[in-house]
Design a protein around this motif. Structure first.
Motif, PDB file in Angstrom:
ATOM      1  N   VAL A   1      32.225  31.645  36.450  1.00 40.14           N
ATOM      2  CA  VAL A   1      32.981  32.532  37.130  1.00 40.14           C
ATOM      3  C   VAL A   1      34.163  32.752  36.255  1.00 40.14           C
ATOM      4  O   VAL A   1      34.651  31.785  35.279  1.00 40.14           O
ATOM      5  CB  VAL A   1      33.525  32.256  38.563  1.00 40.14           C
ATOM      6  N   THR A   2      34.895  33.817  36.263  1.00 44.00           N
ATOM      7  CA  THR A   2      36.055  34.245  35.693  1.00 44.00           C
ATOM      8  C   THR A   2      37.113  34.583  36.803  1.00 44.00           C
ATOM      9  O   THR A   2      36.764  34.646  37.829  1.00 44.00           O
ATOM     10  CB  THR A   2      36.121  35.389  34.849  1.00 44.00           C
ATOM     11  N   PRO A   3      38.468  34.662  36.663  1.00 37.80           N
ATOM     12  CA  PRO A   3      39.389  34.780  37.664  1.00 37.80           C
ATOM     13  C   PRO A   3      39.103  36.138  38.350  1.00 37.80           C
ATOM     14  O   PRO A   3      39.290  36.085  39.627  1.00 37.80           O
ATOM     15  CB  PRO A   3      40.551  35.010  36.927  1.00 37.80           C
ATOM     16  N   HIS A   4      38.583  37.010  37.801  1.00 39.82           N
ATOM     17  CA  HIS A   4      38.417  38.434  38.452  1.00 39.82           C
ATOM     18  C   HIS A   4      37.009  38.321  39.337  1.00 39.82           C
ATOM     19  O   HIS A   4      36.892  39.158  40.259  1.00 39.82           O
ATOM     20  CB  HIS A   4      37.863  39.423  37.456  1.00 39.82           C
ATOM     21  N   ASP A   5      36.129  37.070  38.911  1.00 38.53           N
ATOM     22  CA  ASP A   5      35.038  37.123  39.874  1.00 38.53           C
ATOM     23  C   ASP A   5      35.461  36.535  41.230  1.00 38.53           C
ATOM     24  O   ASP A   5      34.708  36.644  42.300  1.00 38.53           O
ATOM     25  CB  ASP A   5      34.095  36.161  39.361  1.00 38.53           C
ATOM     26  N   LEU A   6      36.759  36.033  41.425  1.00 40.79           N
ATOM     27  CA  LEU A   6      37.502  35.705  42.550  1.00 40.79           C
ATOM     28  C   LEU A   6      37.660  36.751  43.696  1.00 40.79           C
ATOM     29  O   LEU A   6      37.475  36.791  44.882  1.00 40.79           O
ATOM     30  CB  LEU A   6      38.446  34.995  42.386  1.00 40.79           C
ATOM     31  N   ARG A   7      37.962  37.880  42.879  1.00 41.62           N
ATOM     32  CA  ARG A   7      38.165  39.369  43.462  1.00 41.62           C
ATOM     33  C   ARG A   7      36.729  39.699  44.342  1.00 41.62           C
ATOM     34  O   ARG A   7      36.604  40.053  45.467  1.00 41.62           O
ATOM     35  CB  ARG A   7      38.561  40.273  42.759  1.00 41.62           C
TER      36      ARG A   7
ATOM     37  N   TYR B   1      42.931  30.060  45.775  1.00 44.13           N
ATOM     38  CA  TYR B   1      42.708  30.613  47.206  1.00 44.13           C
ATOM     39  C   TYR B   1      43.414  31.994  47.340  1.00 44.13           C
ATOM     40  O   TYR B   1      42.661  32.916  48.120  1.00 44.13           O
ATOM     41  CB  TYR B   1      43.549  29.797  48.287  1.00 44.13           C
ATOM     42  N   LEU B   2      44.538  32.394  46.928  1.00 38.86           N
ATOM     43  CA  LEU B   2      45.035  33.799  46.820  1.00 38.86           C
ATOM     44  C   LEU B   2      43.903  34.573  46.312  1.00 38.86           C
ATOM     45  O   LEU B   2      43.840  35.738  46.937  1.00 38.86           O
ATOM     46  CB  LEU B   2      46.330  33.852  46.057  1.00 38.86           C
ATOM     47  N   LEU B   3      43.378  34.726  45.228  1.00 36.28           N
ATOM     48  CA  LEU B   3      42.282  35.559  44.693  1.00 36.28           C
ATOM     49  C   LEU B   3      41.291  35.481  45.548  1.00 36.28           C
ATOM     50  O   LEU B   3      40.644  36.723  45.609  1.00 36.28           O
ATOM     51  CB  LEU B   3      42.212  34.976  43.085  1.00 36.28           C
ATOM     52  N   SER B   4      40.634  34.444  46.005  1.00 36.64           N
ATOM     53  CA  SER B   4      39.603  34.213  46.625  1.00 36.64           C
ATOM     54  C   SER B   4      39.475  34.566  48.036  1.00 36.64           C
ATOM     55  O   SER B   4      38.486  35.242  48.398  1.00 36.64           O
ATOM     56  CB  SER B   4      38.893  32.789  46.584  1.00 36.64           C
ATOM     57  N   TYR B   5      40.808  34.708  48.796  1.00 44.31           N
ATOM     58  CA  TYR B   5      40.638  35.355  50.149  1.00 44.31           C
ATOM     59  C   TYR B   5      41.636  36.652  50.567  1.00 44.31           C
ATOM     60  O   TYR B   5      41.668  36.966  51.519  1.00 44.31           O
ATOM     61  CB  TYR B   5      41.274  34.118  51.072  1.00 44.31           C
ATOM     62  N   THR B   6      41.946  37.214  49.312  1.00 46.89           N
ATOM     63  CA  THR B   6      42.601  38.405  49.688  1.00 46.89           C
ATOM     64  C   THR B   6      42.000  39.568  48.685  1.00 46.89           C
ATOM     65  O   THR B   6      42.525  40.685  48.955  1.00 46.89           O
ATOM     66  CB  THR B   6      44.463  38.451  49.159  1.00 46.89           C
ATOM     67  N   GLY B   7      41.457  39.113  47.662  1.00 52.25           N
ATOM     68  CA  GLY B   7      41.038  40.113  46.586  1.00 52.25           C
ATOM     69  C   GLY B   7      41.924  40.774  45.806  1.00 52.25           C
ATOM     70  O   GLY B   7      41.719  41.860  45.250  1.00 52.25           O
ATOM     71  N   LEU B   8      42.968  40.197  45.789  1.00 47.74           N
ATOM     72  CA  LEU B   8      43.846  40.871  44.790  1.00 47.74           C
ATOM     73  C   LEU B   8      43.474  40.870  43.227  1.00 47.74           C
ATOM     74  O   LEU B   8      42.896  39.767  42.846  1.00 47.74           O
ATOM     75  CB  LEU B   8      45.432  40.078  44.796  1.00 47.74           C
TER      76      LEU B   8
END
Length: 378
Positions: A307-313, A196-203
Motif C-alpha cells: 500500500v501507499t499513503p493514498h491507499d489509506l484514504r 490512523y488519521l489517514l485510515s479513519y478520516t479519509g483525508l
C-alpha cells in the motif's frame, strides 16, 4: 458590401473578390477560374457577416505554437499539480508535434492518426492517462481557436481515446491498520498518529499535513479541512482542498490522544503534524518510514497488501462503508464533488449492499406469500 472583378493572368482570365470585413478593413481573394465561384464565395462572406460568424481567413494561418503558450498561461485557475502536468504535456508532447502546424490546416483524421500512433509509442504503449492528457492540451488549444473565430470547428473533438483501466485498489482491514500503525509507532509515535488519521478520516495526504491546531475541535471531535499542501517541483504549494471547498470531518475518539499530543506546545496557527512551522515531508518511496512500516507489516501478516499513503484514504472509505455509513456521509467525509462520484469511485465496496437488498427482497416476498396463504385459508 463587395464586388467581383475579372483580371488577366498568364493562365487566362481569373476573378477577384473584394469586400470589407466587419471591422471595415479591405479584404480580397483572387484566383477564381469561374465568376460563379467568386460570387458564391462573396455570398458566403455576406451571410457569415450577417450572422456574426465571419472569420478572417488570415487568422487561421496562426499556428498551434502561437496559441499554445497563451493557452497554457491561462490555466492559472488550476491546482499547481494539475497545471504542472499540463505544462509538461504541452512542452514534451504537443509543441514538438503540432507547434508549427497552422490552425486552418489541421484535419480530424490527422489528429486521430496522431493519437493512435502516440498511444502505441513504437510498441511501448503509453498509459491512457498520458494519452488523454496530451490530447486534452491539443483539443483545448483548438477550442480557443474556435472561440476566437479563427476556425469554424475543432478538428480534435470526437477523436477516440484509449480507455482508462481502473487499477485494483488495496484496502486494509481494521486489523491490518493496527498492524501498520504498530510498526509505524516503532519508528516514531507521530507516524502512527498519521497512519490512523489517514485510515479513519479519509483525508488526502496534503490535507492531513495542512491541518493547523485551530482546525481541530477536540470537544466535538471535528476537524476543519481548509488547506491542501502539495509538492510541486520540489516545493510545497499550499492551496484550497481539491474541490475548492472546505469541509468538516469527524474523527474517532481514540485519535484524540494522538492529535492532542501532536498539538502540545504549539500556537493555534501552527501545523498539527511535524514541528509546526514546516509541512510534514512525504515519506520517500523506498527506504522511507512508510515503506519500512509496510514491509514490517507484511513480514507479520502474509496477506498484508502493498500500500501507499493514498491507499489509506481508500481504506477509510472501505471502513466507513462496511460500518454502515451511507453514500452521502462517505461523500462528505472524502470531499467528493458528488455522491455519484463516490459511487463511481468505490462501486466495488457496495457489492455487499446489493446482497443485502436481494436478501431483503426475498424476505418481503416470503412475508407476502405467508399473508396470501393466511388469506386463502380464511
Amino acid at each position: 458590401m463587395g464586388s467581383v472583378n475579372a483580371y488577366e493572368t498568364a493562365d487566362g482570365k481569373r476573378y477577384r473578390v473584394r469586400y470589407r470585413d466587419p471591422d471595415r478593413k479591405s479584404r480580397e481573394k483572387g484566383g477564381f477560374e469561374r465568376k460563379k465561384d467568386a460570387e458564391t464565395y462573396l455570398a458566403g462572406i455576406v451571410v457569415a457577416t450577417d450572422r456574426g460568424e465571419y472569420r478572417d481567413p488570415a487568422s487561421a494561418k496562426a499556428t498551434i505554437g502561437d496559441l499554445g503558450d497563451i493557452w497554457v498561461g491561462n490555466q492559472s485557475h488550476l491546482k499547481p499539480s494539475s497545471r504542472k502536468n499540463l505544462e509538461s504535456a504541452w512542452r514534451v508532447h504537443i509543441k514538438p508535434a503540432w507547434g508549427s502546424r497552422r490552425l486552418g490546416e489541421i484535419r480530424h483524421s490527422e489528429v486521430q492518426a496522431w493519437a493512435t500512433k502516440f498511444a502505441a509509442n513504437d510498441g511501448k504503449p503509453r498509459s491512457a492517462s498520458v494519452v488523454i492528457l496530451a490530447y486534452g492540451v491539443l483539443a483545448g488549444i483548438l477550442d480557443i481557436a474556435v472561440l476566437d473565430r479563427r476556425i469554424a470547428s475543432n478538428p480534435a473533438r470526437g477523436v477516440k481515446m484509449p480507455r482508462k483501466v481502473r487499477k485494483k485498489r488495496n484496502y486494509l482491514t481494521s486489523t491490518q491498520v493496527e498492524i501498520l500503525a504498530k510498526h509505524a509507532f516503532n519508528i516514531s509515535p507521530e507516524y502512527a498518529t498519521l497512519v490512523y488519521l489517514l485510515s479513519y478520516t479519509g483525508l488526502r495526504w496534503g490535507e492531513a499535513i495542512g491541518l493547523r491546531v485551530s482546525s481541530l475541535d477536540m470537544l466535538r471531535r471535528r476537524m476543519q479541512v481548509e488547506e491542501n499542501a502539495v509538492l510541486v517541483n520540489s516545493r510545497i504549494e499550499v492551496g484550497t482542498p481539491k474541490t475548492h471547498e472546505n469541509r468538516s470531518v469527524t474523527f474517532p475518539k481514540f485519535l484524540s490522544e494522538g492529535l492532542a499530543r501532536a498539538c502540545e506546545g504549539k500556537s493555534r496557527n501552527q501545523l498539527v503534524l511535524g514541528k509546526g512551522d514546516v509541512h510534514f515531508p512525504r515519506p520517500q518511496g523506498r527506504g522511507g518510514w512508510f515503506d519500512r512500516a509496510v514491509k514490517a507489516a507484511q513480514a507479520e501478516d502474509t496477506d498484508f497488501p502493498r500500500v501507499t499513503p493514498h491507499d489509506l484514504r481508500h481504506t477509510a472509505a472501505s471502513l466507513a462503508i462496511s460500518s454502515g455509513a451511507n453514500v452521502k456521509a462517505v461523500q462528505r467525509m472524502l470531499g467528493h464533488a458528488s455522491a455519484a462520484m463516490t459511487l463511481d469511485t468505490y462501486a466495488d465496496l457496495f457489492d455487499d449492499d446489493l446482497d443485502a437488498v436481494s436478501a431483503r427482497l426475498d424476505a418481503v416476498r416470503a412475508e407476502t406469500i405467508v399473508g396470501l396463504s393466511w388469506g386463502t385459508a380464511l
